[in-house]
Motif scaffolding. Structure first.
Motif, PDB file in Angstrom:
ATOM      1  N   TRP A  99      79.636-111.885 112.588  1.00  0.00           N
ATOM      2  CA  TRP A  99      79.044-111.910 113.915  1.00  0.00           C
ATOM      3  C   TRP A  99      78.382-113.249 114.235  1.00  0.00           C
ATOM      4  CZ3 TRP A  99      76.194-106.506 113.948  1.00  0.00           C
ATOM      5  CH2 TRP A  99      77.165-105.498 114.025  1.00  0.00           C
ATOM      6  N   SER A 100      78.191-114.104 113.237  1.00  0.00           N
ATOM      7  CA  SER A 100      77.577-115.416 113.447  1.00  0.00           C
ATOM      8  C   SER A 100      78.293-116.425 112.546  1.00  0.00           C
ATOM      9  CB  SER A 100      76.079-115.383 113.130  1.00  0.00           C
ATOM     10  OG  SER A 100      75.471-116.615 113.462  1.00  0.00           O
ATOM     11  N   GLN A 101      79.398-116.982 113.056  1.00  0.00           N
ATOM     12  CA  GLN A 101      80.277-117.806 112.224  1.00  0.00           C
ATOM     13  C   GLN A 101      80.021-119.305 112.354  1.00  0.00           C
ATOM     14  OE1 GLN A 101      84.443-116.489 112.300  1.00  0.00           O
ATOM     15  NE2 GLN A 101      83.798-114.477 113.013  1.00  0.00           N
ATOM     16  N   LYS A 102      79.347-119.733 113.418  1.00  0.00           N
ATOM     17  CA  LYS A 102      78.916-121.128 113.598  1.00  0.00           C
ATOM     18  C   LYS A 102      80.042-122.145 113.324  1.00  0.00           C
ATOM     19  CE  LYS A 102      74.049-120.163 112.470  1.00  0.00           C
ATOM     20  NZ  LYS A 102      74.119-118.695 112.281  1.00  0.00           N
ATOM     21  N   PRO A 103      81.186-122.008 113.970  1.00  0.00           N
ATOM     22  CA  PRO A 103      82.326-122.891 113.650  1.00  0.00           C
ATOM     23  C   PRO A 103      82.049-124.369 113.862  1.00  0.00           C
ATOM     24  CG  PRO A 103      82.765-121.594 115.640  1.00  0.00           C
ATOM     25  CD  PRO A 103      81.538-121.022 115.015  1.00  0.00           C
TER      26      PRO A 103
END
Length: 304
Positions: free
Chosen positions: A179-183
């Motif tokens: 839910w929080s992948q910070k690509p």
């Protein structure tokens, strides 16, 4: 190679075990037995912080675990963290000299001569951020920290170090899960040789921090959205937690699960028997919801 032995490179001298044992919200009463049990169950990385207020108890657990297993100190990777201060809370940021003193105090509480990784816990230092980072570079030179890094830093905070002409962190410990992948941040870190370490990997679990006194920021909508991981885990014959942790390790992130239950402890480190397939990896990639719930890198008090 099993996940118990798998490591990710931090620098020329240091590699971090892929699965570590987190001690956030582990009480001083529970920490000695929990940490000792974790080491006996195969964990070779223990993560703590000044802000957790359990360093002495964690240190006792490390000593007990080493004694129980017959392992030497250098078989265990220990992460500690500087609390940098936060002026928004009336907490004056630590100076260069105070940062050195804080590390020494943590080592004394832990009963260790050095820490394998020392992090600035958050970018709350404002004008003192660079002074704190210079202090960590000195701690590494002194042998007090084998590797150094930061936690909860966004690209702007990392750029600040680069613009000062200083060596970049070995690692950045951040909230990372489907839910929080910070690509964009991960891409920047990869380009600059900064290893990602994931915390709060298990946020999508329906049971994540639901007990009284735990600071879950999950909304009801978030809690309702996790059944996909139950179904996916069933496909591989593993638990939801194993699936989420495997996702992190498969992406190249060290992960820090925490459990006081010895069976779940063993389960959380047993990730070598399956691989998430390409179709499921692609499906998970579409689940990103942005910043996350544990800490906001856009916090205005972190930007000053």
């Amino acid at each position: 190679m099993t996940d118990m032995q798998q490591t990710f490179r931090l620098n020329d001298d240091t590699a971090i075990p892929a699965v570590g044992f987190g001690t956030y919200l582990v009480s001083n009463d529970d920490a000695p037995d929990a940490v000792s049990s974790a080491i006996s169950n195969g964990y070779r990385h223990i993560d703590t912080a000044t802000a957790y207020q359990n360093e002495e108890a964690v240190g006792a657990g490390i000593r007990a675990g080493l004694q129980a297993t017959g392992l030497a100190r250098d078989a265990i990777f220990v992460t500690a963290k500087l609390w940098p201060g936060n002026p928004a809370w009336g907490d004056t940021p630590k100076s260069h000299d105070q940062t050195i003193a804080e590390c020494n105090a943590s080592l004394a509480k832990l009963g260790l001569d050095y820490t394998d990784l020392y992090l600035i816990h958050a970018p709350y230092g404002g004008p003192e951020r660079i002074a704190q980072w210079r202090a960590l570079l000195e701690l590494k030179q002194m042998g007090k920290a084998r590797s150094i890094g930061v936690s909860n830093f966004n690209q702007g905070h990392l750029d600040e170090i680069k613009l000062a002409g200083l060596p970049m962190p070995d690692a950045n410990q951040i909230e990372l899960h489907p839910w929080s992948q910070k690509p964009e941040l991960i891409s920047y870190m990869t380009e600059n040789g900064i290893a990602p370490i994931a915390y709060s990997s298990l946020v999508p679990l329906s049971t994540w921090r639901t007990q009284e006194g735990q600071d879950s920021a999950k909304t009801d909508a978030m809690k309702a959205g996790g059944s996909v991981f139950t179904q996916m885990a069933a496909k591989y014959g593993v638990s939801e937690a194993q699936l989420l942790l495997r996702w992190g390790v498969q992406n190249g992130y060290a992960v820090l699960p925490k459990s006081l239950n010895p069976d779940r402890m063993r389960q959380n480190i047993d990730l070598a028997g399956f691989q998430i397939d390409d179709a499921d990896i692609a499906s998970i990639k579409t689940m990103d919801r942005g910043e996350g719930v544990a800490w906001a890198s856009g916090d205005p008090s972190a930007a000053a």
